[in-house]
Design a protein around this motif. Structure first.
Motif: not given
Length: 407
Positions: A87-88, A207-211, A93-95
């Motif tokens: 979600m982070t 969040g960066i890790r998930e990307v 990404l939404s930004s």
């Protein structure tokens, strides 16, 4: 995953996908008859851009994160960390999406493009789909609740759309009705997910890790999704909203036929991954059996569309869409190629860790399709995009088949 549970999940996911394609078909007569070809073309353009951005927000999490949640199903702390990270990542990404929409808002808001009110709706529409936590429910194998919520919101949205638009309404009103119930759907599902995993803090490191984890899955899924979603937008951008309005009904019929295989293959993926881990030789035989089965179903579906597609479109769209009925006759042959390519990827290539090859092949096919599409649309209108799609899909199928034979 037990066979019984796999069948149950596949059944509910299939039901959800069926409604996901039936509802847009039921929306067609409301929108096409009330808004006309050009007005409906505006809706198609806005939806296309919104779904392109939503695909970017999903970023392959539907494959990667769902798989990892499934593995960590008994570790609530790990699942909470994954949910927080995903979600982070979506917020980050939404930004980026907001920046692109902001640029389009000022550069392409005119009578020839979408209005500024519609561009705002594009961002809201993308967030309403991009922030869906369906990947979490797939991972923990609890898909009944999200599917029931999804079907309920879609049906309620269709009813409100019919009440407000069928007797007269403008393009923006119709689009914002769609946004409202898509947003309601994703809000309810996220509340349920947070209730299960607990309130999560924003964690930029995770969040960066998930990307990073989702990148190769993103390449594979996004290339296919963006091509499907971008096609009406490309037709509209090159040939105008009228051409997009003619192209979209035929494309929706074909997409509905192709989409039936998606939930089945979503269940096949983890099942085949386990089989390849246990017995590679036997798993290969099962994979080719599945591929052959999807080929047979695809040809059968194409023949049914050729036989009944024009009549169905005539009933749904009414007068003024004769060219759409002609397009569907050609477009139908995308179905067997797309189903076989998906079956090769999800039952063979991805289970043996060939995501990178699948993603690269998808990008090549997508770029070729879009480049050929620009040329053919300028020359032949909507039918040019149909031919470009068929050519690109044949190239993708050839690449997949070549690789599969070497495994």
């Amino acid at each position: 995953m037990s066979g019984k549970r796999a069948i149950k999940n596949a059944s509910w996911l299939t039901l959800g996908h069926v409604f996901g394609y039936i509802i847009p078909l039921l929306e067609l007569p409301i929108l096409t008859r009330s808004l006309g070809v050009s007005g409906y073309g505006q809706i198609v353009l806005a939806q296309s851009f919104g779904l392109i951005f939503a695909t970017f927000l999903e970023f392959g999490f539907n494959i990667n994160a769902a798989k990892r949640v499934s593995i960590a199903r008994d570790d609530s702390k790990k699942i909470k960390s994954i949910y927080s990270g995903v979600m982070t990542a979506k917020l980050m990404l939404s930004s980026c999406v907001a920046v692109f929409v902001f640029i389009f808002y000022f550069l392409f808001s005119s009578d020839g493009h979408l209005s500024r009110l519609m561009w705002i709706g594009v961002f809201l529409y993308s967030a309403s789909f991009g922030f869906s936590p369906l990947w979490y429910f797939q991972g923990v194998e609890r898909v009944i609740f999200p599917m029931v919520v999804d079907i309920f919101c879609r049906l309620l949205g269709l009813l409100v759309l019919w009440m407000l638009v069928s007797k007269g309404g403008d393009v923006a009103m119709a689009f914002y009705v769609m946004i409202l119930f898509a947003a309601l759907n994703v809000i309810i599902m996220n509340i349920a997910a947070i209730k299960a995993v607990g309130i999560c803090a924003v964690n930029f490191k995770e969040g960066i890790r998930e990307v990073r984890f989702g990148f190769h899955s993103f390449l594979y899924r996004s290339s296919s999704n963006i091509l499907q979603i971008a096609s009406p937008a490309l037709v509209g951008s090159v040939a105008g909203s009228y051409a997009a309005g003619l192209y979209a009904p035929a494309e929706k019929v074909v997409r509905a036929a192709v989409g039936v295989g998606i939930p089945i293959l979503a269940v096949v993926l983890p099942w085949m991954s386990k089989k390849f881990h246990d017995d590679r030789a036997r798993a290969l035989k099962v994979s080719w059996f599945l591929i052959g089965g999807f080929a047979f179903i695809g040809v059968l579906a194409a023949l049914m569309i050729v036989f009944a597609g024009p009549q169905v479109l005539a009933i749904i769209t009414g007068d003024g869409y004769k060219q759409s009925q002609e397009l569907v006759l050609l477009f139908a042959w995308l179905v067997p190629m797309r189903l076989v390519a998906q079956a090769i990827a999800m039952s063979l290539l991805v289970p043996v860790s060939q995501e990178k090859f699948a993603g690269t092949s998808m990008i090549i096919s997508c770029l070729i399709t879009l480049l050929i599409g620009v040329v053919l649309i300028a020359h032949s209108g909507a039918v040019g995009m149909v031919w470009a799609t068929l050519i690109g899909e044949f190239i993708l199928l050839s690449l997949f088949f070549y690789k599969a034979r070497r495994i």
